[in-house]
Design an enzyme around this catalytic site. Structure first.
Site, PDB file in Angstrom:
ATOM      1  N   TRP A 149       2.491   1.591  -3.375  1.00  0.00           N
ATOM      2  CA  TRP A 149       1.519   1.966  -4.407  1.00  0.00           C
ATOM      3  C   TRP A 149       1.378   3.488  -4.468  1.00  0.00           C
ATOM      4  O   TRP A 149       1.221   4.067  -5.543  1.00  0.00           O
ATOM      5  CB  TRP A 149       0.151   1.343  -4.096  1.00  0.00           C
ATOM      6  N   HIS A 150       1.445   4.112  -3.296  1.00  0.00           N
ATOM      7  CA  HIS A 150       1.263   5.565  -3.270  1.00  0.00           C
ATOM      8  C   HIS A 150       2.470   6.312  -3.829  1.00  0.00           C
ATOM      9  O   HIS A 150       2.345   7.464  -4.243  1.00  0.00           O
ATOM     10  CB  HIS A 150       0.976   6.034  -1.842  1.00  0.00           C
ATOM     11  N   GLY A 151       3.626   5.696  -3.798  1.00  0.00           N
ATOM     12  CA  GLY A 151       4.770   6.383  -4.366  1.00  0.00           C
ATOM     13  C   GLY A 151       6.053   5.622  -4.136  1.00  0.00           C
ATOM     14  O   GLY A 151       6.158   4.822  -3.203  1.00  0.00           O
ATOM     15  N   PHE A 164      -0.006   9.800  -7.804  1.00  0.00           N
ATOM     16  CA  PHE A 164       0.162   8.398  -7.428  1.00  0.00           C
ATOM     17  C   PHE A 164      -0.235   7.512  -8.592  1.00  0.00           C
ATOM     18  O   PHE A 164       0.009   6.411  -8.703  1.00  0.00           O
ATOM     19  CB  PHE A 164      -0.669   8.059  -6.187  1.00  0.00           C
ATOM     20  N   THR A 194       0.842  -1.202   0.000  1.00  0.00           N
ATOM     21  CA  THR A 194       0.000   0.000   0.000  1.00  0.00           C
ATOM     22  C   THR A 194       0.873   1.246   0.000  1.00  0.00           C
ATOM     23  O   THR A 194       0.616   2.210  -0.739  1.00  0.00           O
ATOM     24  CB  THR A 194      -0.926   0.012   1.239  1.00  0.00           C
TER      25      THR A 194
END
Lengths: 473, 396
Positions: free
Chosen positions: A317-319, A473, A314
């Protein structure tokens, strides 16, 4: 193209609505074609260079979907190939630079290529993986019409920032939906409220956050807290505003887009917070990562590993940055703590204490999330907890409080379920025959729409353009 | 009923969103400038394969569209009014609106004295080279430093904002010390204004320049310095001039950013000579019949700081045909405009260069060509450390 640009609001949007509704409702395929063409145009507006990536993803997933259905020869292999291609594309565009930077930091001589991330790749890739997995599981049949699958992948309201759709929920409406004035009015209202959340609240609050996070030696305890709170509110109004706009547009065209937020800052625990924040992403990780790994139905040690894996992913995934890894780890620890250590004790505490705990945990999390690097995260957190280089208070904090007092005054109640409470009061009054409350309930939001649309448009004209936060993102 | 209500609502909303592109097509696209923002509006981008490929067409088209929305100026004026008078924000359009004068909102970040000291060396060396070169050509260089309005009124900033007073003081003293080290003659108008009691009447409340009283004080200080250095020049004394406050509304650069909505009584001031010194004028090499003050045609029409000499030109030459007097070259930005209306009367030939606009040759070559007796480099203190425009004084 951004929803909060003049070209979108007063060019693209009326054009797509006119073209769509000028076709008779019985020409369902024609209307879908209109949406597909405009969606591709919407994506190409930011640069045609990224369009082949999106179309290739659509083509690969269409073929993989046909080949991986249960009972198909080599179905399992096709499924994993399809998932692999999706993940490889995401990894290449999003993580190559990060990976090579770390190799460089370890002393290896590598050249870091300049790779531009195609907009929305994190979202459409996850939708594609969900589609393939659902087909493989037999939950949905493979889509034989590439146009429909492409529309699912590129439908412009959700293309760049979600919510993450599931084909099983979306596909039926492609063939059988009924656009009507009630849904369209609701959709238009929601769109305008979302626009106002983004333009009038999030962008203004972002100015405070930007100032606090870049204050360096000027950081005071007050400015650190103000910046952290402002960013927490900015992120919520930015992303939930976008979601409102996406859901509103979906309603206008009769296509279902799922909810993504449920007043996350009213959560009573971190676990509850993640049931309310970016719900479609949480559900995605739950259904396609956590449960396949064994979920809760395994040993405690395995559950810990599963949670850690989900939150590492997670975060990433955001960066592609260590701050996101740390942020994922932070939530993994909090969720494990609530699950195995203090969750029962927390449930016995008074509700305000639980809410305060959850919101503080979220604010601290967002500080890590927003920071450019670990050093900035450390400086901000130190500042919040009393160790700021500038002391307790500064004129800078006073200025931002004074300058943006209206936004803060509106944003704090607006991120809590005050609207729900207000609607309930009005509804109750209307049911009891109070005419004024009935009129306010029926017409209030519609009248507000014009004010919010006008004011947002004027603010857009007068302020520097700020892209949506989740766009990156 | 609900259905009708929804349809009316949707119809009006659609009409609104359709009215905007229609308005752009009919009216908005013809506009080219945004007066209050002091800028040219974005131009419609060309459709090229590269622009479509890299997305620059979309970005530029969005700027063009947003710039050409019909009624844009009125909407922005309304927004400014709401921000200033309804929401009562302390800062509107980057302008601090709470006090008696308008000052700009300044970043909270400051440069340190060490930063200035590091930059002052090379910049002052350029002025040193220029001073030597002027002397080689038979002249003398003077650097005239004038406080910008925000520095002059630094005490009017609210306590919670950063007025950069400490920073400005350090920057000025470091700069003048460095110039003196290079042997450049300096006239620090900040110190002179302070010695005169720092009168509020010297500066505009709504513009970043001084007003004509401040310019006149600078003129007198320059001529006193020249007199001390042995120049015998005619001086326009207060008895030679009739100071006059123009009745027209005065739009200063600060109030312009607020769409002229900030209430004020500021007026433009001029001084007419009782016995005018005749002159001929050329602007950018072309003969010009522009007077010293460009006055509006009627009393109710607004005026700006551009009334002095008609604004900025790359090169202006004023000849008074009095060969017994020396020639002067004035180099600087708009702060020189008000000064020019006075200084020319003390010289035979007055050449004025604004290096932001003058591109025909370098300042060095210009001095070599015209060999002025006196060169005045006039800078406002926010530009002391700039090396472009009027800060680009020396090229080897």
């Amino acid at each position: 193209m951004a929803f909060h640009s003049m070209v979108f609001l007063y060019g693209f949007l009326p054009a797509v609505i006119l073209c769509y509704f000028l076709l008779p409702a019985r020409w369902r395929t024609g209307r879908n074609c209109i949406l597909l063409i405009f969606s591709l145009g919407f994506y190409a507006w930011g640069g045609i260079w990224a369009l082949p990536v999106l179309l290739a993803s659509c083509a690969v997933n269409c073929l993989a979907g046909l080949g991986c259905a249960p009972g198909r020869p080599w179905g399992r292999a096709v499924y994993w190939c399809g998932v692999g291609v999706n993940i490889a594309a995401l990894a290449y565009y999003k993580y190559t630079g990060f990976f090579l930077e770390n190799l460089q930091a370890l002393g290896m001589e590598v050249t870091i290529p300049s790779i531009v991330l195609p907009a929305g790749i994190s979202f459409f890739t996850f939708q594609a993986v969900a589609y393939l997995t659902d087909v493989r599981r037999g939950t949905i049949p493979p889509e034989r019409n590439p146009g429909k699958l492409t529309l699912f992948m590129v439908f412009f309201p959700q293309l760049l920032q979600g919510p993450i759709l599931r084909y099983g929920a979306f596909a039926p409406a492609l063939d059988d939906r009924r656009e009507n004035s009630s849904a369209a009015a609701q959709g238009a209202t929601r769109f305008c409220f979302g626009l106002a959340k983004k333009v009038l609240l999030a962008d203004a609050l972002g100015t405070i956050a930007d100032a606090a996070f870049s204050s360096g030696d000027r950081l005071t305890v007050a400015l650190a807290w103000l910046g952290a709170i402002a960013y927490s509110l900015q992120l919520y109004f930015d992303f939930s505003g976008y979601t409102d706009m996406a859901i509103g547009l979906g309603r206008i065209f009769g296509l279902p887009i799922p909810e993504n937020f449920c007043y996350p800052y009213a959560a009573v625990s971190v676990t509850d917070f993640w049931r309310r924040w970016h719900q479609t992403l949480s559900f995605w990780f739950r259904d396609y990562v956590y449960i396949p790994l064994g979920g809760n139905r395994c040993s405690r040690r395995r559950q810990v590993v599963n949670l850690a894996a989900v939150w590492l992913l997670t975060g990433l995934w955001h960066g592609a940055a260590w701050t996101f890894v740390l942020w994922g780890g932070y939530y993994a620890l909090l969720l494990m703590g609530e699950k195995f250590l203090w969750g029962r004790g927390l449930a016995r505490l008074p509700m305000p204490v639980r809410r305060l705990y959850a919101v503080l945990a979220a604010v601290v999390g967002w500080v890590i999330f927003r920071s450019a690097d670990l050093a900035q995260a450390g400086a901000m957190l130190q500042g919040m907890f009393g160790f700021a280089p500038g002391g307790l208070w500064s004129g800078e904090a006073a200025y931002y409080l004074l300058q943006f007092r209206w936004e803060l005054l509106v944003a704090i109640p607006a991120c809590l379920p005050v609207k729900v409470w207000l609607e309930e009061q009005l509804r109750r009054g209307a049911e009891q025959g109070r005419r004024l409350q009935a009129v306010v309930l029926a017409l209030g939001p519609k009248v507000l729409v014009f004010g919010l649309l006008g004011w947002s448009s004027v603010r857009l004209l007068s302020s520097t353009f700020r892209s949506f936060l989740y766009f990156q993102f | 009923m609900e259905r009708i209500c929804n349809r009316i609502f949707l119809g009006i909303l659609l009409a609104v969103v359709l009215a905007v592109p229609a308005g752009v097509a009919l009216w908005g696209r013809h506009q080219t400038t945004a007066y209050y923002e002091n800028r040219a509006l974005a131009q419609l981008p060309e459709v090229t394969a590269q622009a479509l490929l890299d997305g620059s067409f979309g970005t530029e088209a969005e700027s063009w569209y947003a710039d050409h929305i019909p009624g844009r100026t009125t909407l922005l004026m309304l927004d400014t009014f709401v921000q200033m008078d309804v929401l009562r924000r302390p800062v509107v359009n980057d302008t601090v609106v709470g006090g008696d004068v308008l000052v700009p909102f300044l970043s909270f970040k400051e440069w340190t004295a060490a930063d200035y000291a590091a930059n002052a060396g090379p910049i002052s060396q350029d002025y040193g080279h220029l001073s030597d070169y002027v002397e080689e050509n038979g002249g003398t260089l003077y650097f005239v430093g004038i406080p910008e309005q925000r520095i002059y009124f630094e005490d009017t900033f609210p306590d919670y904002l950063n007025n950069h007073a400490t920073e400005a003081e350090a920057a000025d003293s470091i700069f003048f010390a460095a110039l003196k080290e290079q042997g450049v003659s300096c006239i620090d108008m900040g110190a002179i204004y302070d010695a005169q009691g720092h009168p509020d009447t010297y500066y505009s409340a709504v513009d970043h320049h001084y007003n004509y009283y401040g310019a006149y004080a600078a003129y007198r200080a320059i001529l006193e310095t020249l007199e001390e250095d042995g120049w015998d020049l005619p001086v326009l004394t207060e008895e030679d001039l009739t100071f006059e406050e123009l009745p027209n509304p005065y739009i200063g650069s600060r109030n312009r950013k607020l769409y002229n909505l900030w209430p004020n009584e500021d007026k433009a001031i001029i001084a007419t000579q009782k016995d005018p010194v005749a002159f001929t004028r050329t602007d950018e090499g072309e003969p010009s019949d522009k007077p010293l003050f460009i006055l509006p045609a009627a009393e109710d029409l607004p005026t700006t700081y551009n009334l002095y000499m008609g604004g900025d030109f790359g090169e202006t030459v004023l000849e008074t045909h009095r060969p017994e007097l020396p020639d002067v070259l004035i180099v600087g930005d708009s702060f020189t405009n008000a000064l020019e209306t006075l200084l020319y009367a003390s010289f035979d030939e007055t050449r004025i260069l604004d290096l932001r606009h003058y591109t025909q040759c370098s300042l060095k070559d210009y001095i070599g060509q015209y060999q002025p007796d006196i060169v005045l480099c006039v800078q406002n203190d926010t530009f002391y450390y700039t090396t472009t425009g009027n800060g680009a004084v020396w090229t080897d």
